[in-house]
Scaffold this motif. Structure first.
Motif, mmCIF file in Angstrom:
data_model
loop_
_atom_site.group_PDB
_atom_site.id
_atom_site.type_symbol
_atom_site.label_atom_id
_atom_site.label_comp_id
_atom_site.label_asym_id
_atom_site.label_seq_id
_atom_site.Cartn_x
_atom_site.Cartn_y
_atom_site.Cartn_z
ATOM 1 N N ALA A 62 34.854 38.634 19.796
ATOM 2 C CA ALA A 62 36.218 38.323 20.260
ATOM 3 C C ALA A 62 36.497 39.773 21.089
ATOM 4 N N ILE A 63 35.891 40.926 21.017
ATOM 5 C CA ILE A 63 35.967 42.305 21.800
ATOM 6 C C ILE A 63 35.477 42.104 22.984
ATOM 7 N N ILE A 64 34.344 41.336 23.012
ATOM 8 C CA ILE A 64 33.451 41.253 24.269
ATOM 9 C C ILE A 64 34.394 40.394 25.127
ATOM 10 N N LEU A 65 34.939 39.170 24.736
ATOM 11 C CA LEU A 65 35.548 38.262 25.560
ATOM 12 C C LEU A 65 36.946 38.926 26.198
ATOM 13 N N VAL A 66 37.663 39.375 25.455
ATOM 14 C CA VAL A 66 39.019 40.265 25.736
ATOM 15 C C VAL A 66 38.742 41.338 26.988
ATOM 16 N N ALA A 67 37.654 42.182 26.470
ATOM 17 C CA ALA A 67 37.380 43.300 27.279
ATOM 18 C C ALA A 67 36.940 42.689 28.706
ATOM 19 N N SER A 68 36.014 41.858 28.516
ATOM 20 C CA SER A 68 35.126 41.408 29.790
ATOM 21 C C SER A 68 36.114 40.583 30.824
ATOM 22 N N LYS A 69 36.992 39.743 30.345
ATOM 23 C CA LYS A 69 37.996 39.138 30.960
ATOM 24 C C LYS A 69 38.893 40.254 31.708
ATOM 25 N N ILE A 70 39.424 41.229 31.006
ATOM 26 C CA ILE A 70 40.324 42.017 31.436
ATOM 27 C C ILE A 70 39.696 42.902 32.555
ATOM 28 N N ALA A 71 38.532 43.257 32.383
ATOM 29 C CA ALA A 71 37.624 44.348 33.082
ATOM 30 C C ALA A 71 37.463 43.490 34.557
ATOM 31 N N GLY A 72 37.074 42.248 34.366
ATOM 32 C CA GLY A 72 36.705 41.529 35.531
ATOM 33 C C GLY A 72 37.633 41.415 36.416
ATOM 34 N N SER A 73 39.052 41.145 35.834
ATOM 35 C CA SER A 73 40.149 40.994 36.387
ATOM 36 C C SER A 73 40.721 42.447 37.357
ATOM 37 N N GLU B 250 30.611 20.656 35.882
ATOM 38 C CA GLU B 250 31.687 20.844 35.266
ATOM 39 C C GLU B 250 31.688 21.374 33.879
ATOM 40 N N LYS B 251 30.898 20.607 32.991
ATOM 41 C CA LYS B 251 30.947 21.054 31.662
ATOM 42 C C LYS B 251 30.167 22.428 31.218
ATOM 43 N N VAL B 252 28.972 22.292 31.990
ATOM 44 C CA VAL B 252 27.977 23.530 31.741
ATOM 45 C C VAL B 252 28.853 24.751 32.197
ATOM 46 N N GLU B 253 29.575 24.778 33.084
ATOM 47 C CA GLU B 253 30.391 25.948 33.608
ATOM 48 C C GLU B 253 31.299 26.254 32.548
ATOM 49 N N THR B 254 31.828 25.280 31.904
ATOM 50 C CA THR B 254 33.021 25.361 31.237
ATOM 51 C C THR B 254 32.425 26.266 29.915
ATOM 52 N N ILE B 255 31.475 25.607 29.233
ATOM 53 C CA ILE B 255 30.641 26.238 28.108
ATOM 54 C C ILE B 255 30.262 27.716 28.516
ATOM 55 N N TYR C 179 30.888 29.836 30.909
ATOM 56 C CA TYR C 179 31.983 30.912 31.434
ATOM 57 C C TYR C 179 32.876 31.177 30.357
ATOM 58 N N SER C 180 32.983 30.359 29.266
ATOM 59 C CA SER C 180 33.959 30.622 28.202
ATOM 60 C C SER C 180 33.387 31.744 27.391
ATOM 61 N N ILE C 181 32.118 31.845 27.149
ATOM 62 C CA ILE C 181 31.559 32.565 26.161
ATOM 63 C C ILE C 181 30.304 33.221 26.319
#
Length: 380
Positions: free
Chosen positions: A7-18, A255-260, A262-264
């Protein structure tokens, strides 16, 4: 604990990427840097566990699988000469100057040669993401970079087998080469004949999401056999993606592989590179790290750029291709671990090399962004 760390990685990586994008840099740079902040070196919120590394491995495999899906086969054929020039240019310069540097540092001949080979490695997984963000993955430059990475991987691994056989390692050189020949011949044959048939048959099973499952099976099987035969798993995943890219299943799978991914898995991969960073004892080897980092960056940049220029690219494109080849990534980390086990690297030198690899990985996206200034539309 793992669930909280994810959870920490996903939140932090998305914010940092933005934030990175807002500052005019590729998102991947922010994700790499936030990994350092989250890891043991700074905040200690995320630890480099075996489970995290396994998820990271899946992430890089899926990233290269997506790159294969996006590869234009016709463009890939047209850039074969350029990829060869870039691949060998990106090996000769780091190998020669890395060896010379090793001799200057007082290493033995075999240790110096190993250092040169280590600096010759390339991992374009980071570059692939930067190319995607700049809409250049399907361009002539992007295809050349991917082709050169395959050449680099094969040549460096075979050269390492030569070195270890002469250095007294328990290496059967003919078997090493035979395995690679068998893998590439088998991968091409299976990708051409078996993969389309398998996708067609497996997708007809009366269960949900059979198409995406069949694609992931192909991806992981190719990656496993690539690693089993001494070729990097990411190369196997890339070839699997290329094999599927010519089938009618490509749009749905992509489409589906990209979703899987880049989501995690992909955010975990990028962040885990920073998490692995260890800065203990860096002070006493600071100048060595600075010197080897400059050497690693310039030799790849210049060597690959000269190769690109000789194959007909303009200087800006050549430098862009050279910058994309700088990152040593997980391929060099694997080689460094082999060197440590074989006593071709001391523990101190191993720690230095890990930091140098991290530096090359972090500088690659902004250098690519600086050189590939214009965001041209990707080729259909």
């Amino acid at each position: 604990m793992l669930i909280l760390q994810l959870a920490i990685i996903l939140v932090a990586s998305k914010i940092a990427g933005s934030i990175s994008v807002r500052l005019g840099q590729p998102a991947v740079l922010g994700k790499l840097l936030i990994g350092i902040v989250l890891g043991p070196s700074v905040l200690g919120l995320v630890n480099n566990t075996d489970t995290l590394q396994a998820l990271s491995q899946i992430g890089v495999i899926l990233l290269m699988f997506i790159a294969g899906l996006e590869t234009d086969i016709d463009e890939f054929k047209r850039t074969g000469k350029a990829a060869t020039y870039v691949g060998f240019g990106g090996i000769i310069a780091p190998l020669a100057l890395g060896y010379a540097s090793g001799i200057v540092l007082g290493l033995s001949t075999f240790e110096a040669l190993f250092l040169g080979l280590l600096l010759s490695a390339t991992s374009v997984s980071i570059s692939v993401q930067a190319l995607k963000e700049m809409n250049k993955l399907k361009s002539r430059e992007g295809t050349t970079i991917l082709g050169a990475a395959v050449i680099d991987d094969v040549v460096v691994i075979i050269a390492l087998a030569f070195l270890m056989s002469f250095a007294g390692g328990d290496v059967n050189l003919s078997m090493v080469i035979l395995k690679k020949v068998v893998f590439f011949a088998g991968a091409i044959l299976v990708g051409w004949k078996v993969v389309p048939w398998f996708l067609n048959k497996f997708s007809k099973l009366k269960v949900t999401e059979t198409v995406i499952s069949s694609a992931l099976i192909v991806c992981f099987v190719f990656a496993y056999f690539a690693e089993y035969t001494g070729v990097a798993a990411i190369i196997g995943a890339y070839i699997a993606g290329v094999a599927i890219s010519v089938t009618g299943f490509k749009p749905e799978i992509f489409e589906k592989v990209e979703t899987i991914s880049y989501s995690i898995f992909v955010p975990v991969f990028f962040t885990s590179i920073g998490v692995m960073a260890q800065f203990n004892g860096i002070a006493q080897n600071l100048w060595l790290i600075v010197g080897l980092s400059i050497l690693a960056i310039l030799t790849k940049l210049v060597g690959a750029a000269v190769g690109a220029k000789l194959s007909g690219f303009g200087w800006r494109s050549s430098l862009g291709i050279g910058s994309a080849m700088i990152s040593r990534g997980e391929v060099a980390l694997i080689l460094a671990a082999i060197g440590l086990d074989s006593m071709l690297l001391t523990e101190d030198m191993f720690a230095v090399i890990v930091v140098v690899i991290l530096v090359t990985t972090i500088v690659t996206p902004p250098m690519m962004k600086m050189i590939f200034k214009t965001n041209e539309p990707s080729k259909a």
